[in-house]
Design an enzyme around this catalytic site. Structure first.
Site, PDB file in Angstrom:
ATOM      1  N   LYS A  70       0.957   8.568   7.458  1.00  7.38           N
ATOM      2  CA  LYS A  70       1.965   9.628   7.291  1.00  7.38           C
ATOM      3  C   LYS A  70       1.643  10.873   8.117  1.00  7.38           C
ATOM      4  O   LYS A  70       2.543  11.576   8.565  1.00  7.38           O
ATOM      5  CB  LYS A  70       2.128   9.979   5.813  1.00  7.38           C
ATOM      6  CG  LYS A  70       2.798   8.838   5.040  1.00  7.38           C
ATOM      7  CD  LYS A  70       3.025   9.152   3.587  1.00  7.38           C
ATOM      8  CE  LYS A  70       3.443   7.875   2.867  1.00  7.38           C
ATOM      9  NZ  LYS A  70       3.706   8.044   1.457  1.00  7.38           N
ATOM     10  N   ASP A 103       9.262  11.435   0.076  1.00  8.70           N
ATOM     11  CA  ASP A 103       8.431  11.063  -1.082  1.00  8.70           C
ATOM     12  C   ASP A 103       8.520  12.107  -2.198  1.00  8.70           C
ATOM     13  O   ASP A 103       8.768  11.776  -3.354  1.00  8.70           O
ATOM     14  CB  ASP A 103       6.947  10.957  -0.676  1.00  8.70           C
ATOM     15  CG  ASP A 103       6.648   9.670   0.065  1.00  8.70           C
ATOM     16  OD1 ASP A 103       7.286   8.645  -0.233  1.00  8.70           O
ATOM     17  OD2 ASP A 103       5.775   9.703   0.949  1.00  8.70           O
TER      18      ASP A 103
HETATM   19  P1  NDP Z   1      -5.203   9.855  -1.299  1.00  8.00           P
HETATM   20  O1  NDP Z   1      -6.189   8.817  -0.913  1.00  8.00           O
HETATM   21  O2  NDP Z   1      -4.815  10.877  -0.308  1.00  8.00           O
HETATM   22  O3  NDP Z   1      -5.640  10.590  -2.681  1.00  8.00           O
HETATM   23  C1  NDP Z   1      -6.872  10.525  -3.130  1.00  8.00           C
HETATM   24  C2  NDP Z   1      -6.952  11.378  -4.411  1.00  8.00           C
HETATM   25  O4  NDP Z   1      -7.240  10.498  -5.477  1.00  8.00           O
HETATM   26  C3  NDP Z   1      -8.056  12.418  -4.369  1.00  8.00           C
HETATM   27  O5  NDP Z   1      -7.651  13.520  -5.138  1.00  8.00           O
HETATM   28  C4  NDP Z   1      -9.218  11.676  -5.026  1.00  8.00           C
HETATM   29  O6  NDP Z   1     -10.159  12.562  -5.636  1.00  8.00           O
HETATM   30  C5  NDP Z   1      -8.458  10.907  -6.101  1.00  8.00           C
HETATM   31  N1  NDP Z   1      -9.127   9.699  -6.557  1.00  8.00           N
HETATM   32  C6  NDP Z   1      -9.228   8.513  -5.906  1.00  8.00           C
HETATM   33  N2  NDP Z   1      -9.878   7.620  -6.679  1.00  8.00           N
HETATM   34  C7  NDP Z   1     -10.176   8.258  -7.844  1.00  8.00           C
HETATM   35  C8  NDP Z   1     -10.843   7.867  -9.044  1.00  8.00           C
HETATM   36  N3  NDP Z   1     -11.325   6.635  -9.204  1.00  8.00           N
HETATM   37  N4  NDP Z   1     -10.950   8.772 -10.042  1.00  8.00           N
HETATM   38  C9  NDP Z   1     -10.455  10.015  -9.898  1.00  8.00           C
HETATM   39  N5  NDP Z   1      -9.835  10.459  -8.788  1.00  8.00           N
HETATM   40  C10 NDP Z   1      -9.687   9.589  -7.765  1.00  8.00           C
HETATM   41  O7  NDP Z   1      -3.952   9.045  -1.811  1.00  8.00           O
HETATM   42  P2  NDP Z   1      -2.436   9.387  -1.637  1.00  8.00           P
HETATM   43  O8  NDP Z   1      -2.191  10.810  -1.998  1.00  8.00           O
HETATM   44  O9  NDP Z   1      -1.971   8.890  -0.326  1.00  8.00           O
HETATM   45  O10 NDP Z   1      -1.788   8.424  -2.735  1.00  8.00           O
HETATM   46  C11 NDP Z   1      -2.048   8.611  -4.107  1.00  8.00           C
HETATM   47  C12 NDP Z   1      -1.302   7.557  -4.899  1.00  8.00           C
HETATM   48  O11 NDP Z   1       0.105   7.748  -4.776  1.00  8.00           O
HETATM   49  C13 NDP Z   1      -1.565   6.111  -4.456  1.00  8.00           C
HETATM   50  O12 NDP Z   1      -1.863   5.355  -5.594  1.00  8.00           O
HETATM   51  C14 NDP Z   1      -0.249   5.672  -3.843  1.00  8.00           C
HETATM   52  O13 NDP Z   1      -0.044   4.291  -4.019  1.00  8.00           O
HETATM   53  C15 NDP Z   1       0.750   6.489  -4.640  1.00  8.00           C
HETATM   54  N6  NDP Z   1       2.061   6.704  -3.987  1.00  8.00           N
HETATM   55  C16 NDP Z   1       3.205   6.274  -4.605  1.00  8.00           C
HETATM   56  C17 NDP Z   1       4.466   6.464  -4.016  1.00  8.00           C
HETATM   57  C18 NDP Z   1       5.715   5.959  -4.701  1.00  8.00           C
HETATM   58  O14 NDP Z   1       6.759   5.941  -4.060  1.00  8.00           O
HETATM   59  N7  NDP Z   1       5.674   5.593  -5.950  1.00  8.00           N
HETATM   60  C19 NDP Z   1       4.615   7.166  -2.721  1.00  8.00           C
HETATM   61  C20 NDP Z   1       3.349   7.615  -2.169  1.00  8.00           C
HETATM   62  C21 NDP Z   1       2.134   7.377  -2.784  1.00  8.00           C
HETATM   63  P3  NDP Z   1     -11.407  13.175  -4.785  1.00  8.00           P
HETATM   64  O15 NDP Z   1     -10.857  14.320  -3.993  1.00  8.00           O
HETATM   65  O16 NDP Z   1     -12.364  13.611  -5.834  1.00  8.00           O
HETATM   66  O17 NDP Z   1     -11.926  12.066  -3.929  1.00  8.00           O
END
Ligand code: NDP
Length: 264
Positions: A66, A102
């Site tokens: 993206k 989104d």
């Molecule tokens: P990112 O990889 O950018 O986000 C990562 C975030 O998740 C960080 O804040 C990270 O924390 C946190 N994180 C990851 N694993 C864990 C864990 N095990 N426990 C706690 N915190 C965790 O992801 P995106 O923003 O790209 O996507 C997020 C979600 O949104 C995905 O699941 C994606 O599938 C979903 N999505 C759904 C859409 C829809 O249309 N329904 C559209 C777009 C996305 P830290 O900073 O501490 O590492």
């Protein structure tokens, strides 16, 4: 007769995406001469070149491209520019126009909760655009994240932010999981004690993950909360993207009816 226009989703992985089915249902149902396919794009820096070499009219862009899509566009709508991420591109006269549907899709998906005070768990790309769109729409937004690093830019942008250590649970209208915790594993996006204290006093919970019952939603359901997964967000981002693809010639309602068939 009009030539068939070609659309695609770019991403990696891309094989499980529902977007081809959603858009093809709508093209077929509305009699629009177009076809939508999927394309596994490994290197985001080749997005622009691929777009033109495949003869596409428009694309949706998913993980992890993206930001690359944002850089590939000639023109950006104001919201996509603000959040630095593009999930919808349309070609007009050889120039690529970029949009982000989104977060507006998320906004439409949460209308049913009638919330005002929202806790966003997560500080990744999706959390960023969602927090911005919520604030613009007048919601009160708090960000809770595991690590402090990604919270810095949210703090600079004026959001109330907390890590697990600094957070003191209070009543929220809506608690949203915007992390990838629960996407492919059984993890919760925050410690169970924090989530339980939140769910005991919240009015609703939503996960942006779709297609599976995440541990986050299972726990919220155990507290009797109205819950929603990410299907409506996916649906509405698609409806809004379809509007850009077809120059807004159909109403959102008629597109939504066709696209919903992909979820049945
Ligand atoms: P990112 O990889 O950018 O986000 C990562 C975030 O998740 C960080 O804040 C990270 O924390 C946190 N994180 C990851 N694993 C864990 C864990 N095990 N426990 C706690 N915190 C965790 O992801 P995106 O923003 O790209 O996507 C997020 C979600 O949104 C995905 O699941 C994606 O599938 C979903 N999505 C759904 C859409 C829809 O249309 N329904 C559209 C777009 C996305 P830290 O900073 O501490 O590492």
């Amino acid at each position: 007769m009009m030539d068939r226009e070609l659309f695609a989703i770019f991403g990696d992985p891309v094989e499980h995406s529902l977007s081809p089915l959603m858009h093809n249902e709508a093209f077929r149902g509305l009699g629009y001469p177009a076809c939508y396919t999927r394309y596994r794009l490994i290197d985001g820096s080749t997005l622009r070149e691929r777009f033109f070499s495949l003869g596409l009219r428009g694309v949706n862009v998913t993980v992890p491209h993206k930001e690359a899509a944002y850089r590939a566009c000639d023109l950006l709508d104001p919201f996509a520019r603000k959040v630095g991420a593009v999930n919808t591109i349309v070609e007009h006269d050889g120039r690529l126009h970029g949009y982000n549907t989104d977060a507006p899709g998320f906004l439409k998906a949460i209308e049913t909760f009638e919330a005002r005070d929202v806790l966003c768990i997560g500080a990744g790309g999706t959390a960023r655009s969602t927090a911005e769109v919520l604030r613009e729409a007048g919601y009160r937004v708090t960000i809770l994240n595991r690590g402090a690093e990604r919270l810095a830019s949210f703090r600079e942008a004026g959001f109330a932010v907390d890590t697990w250590e600094s957070f003191r649970p209070r009543p929220f209208d809506l608690v949203v999981n915007l992390t990838s915790a629960g996407l492919r594993d059984e993890s919760l996006p925050a410690p169970r004690e924090i989530l339980e204290a939140l769910f005991a006093r919240a009015r609703g919970a939503m996960d942006v993950i779709y297609g599976r019952r995440t541990p986050f939603l299972a726990l919220a359901e155990a507290y009797g909360l109205p819950c929603k997964d990410g299907s409506d967000m996916l649906l509405y981002q698609g409806v809004l993207a379809f509007g850009h693809f077809t120059d807004h010639r159909y109403s959102e309602e008629e597109v939504e009816i066709r696209m919903r068939r992909a979820f049945e």
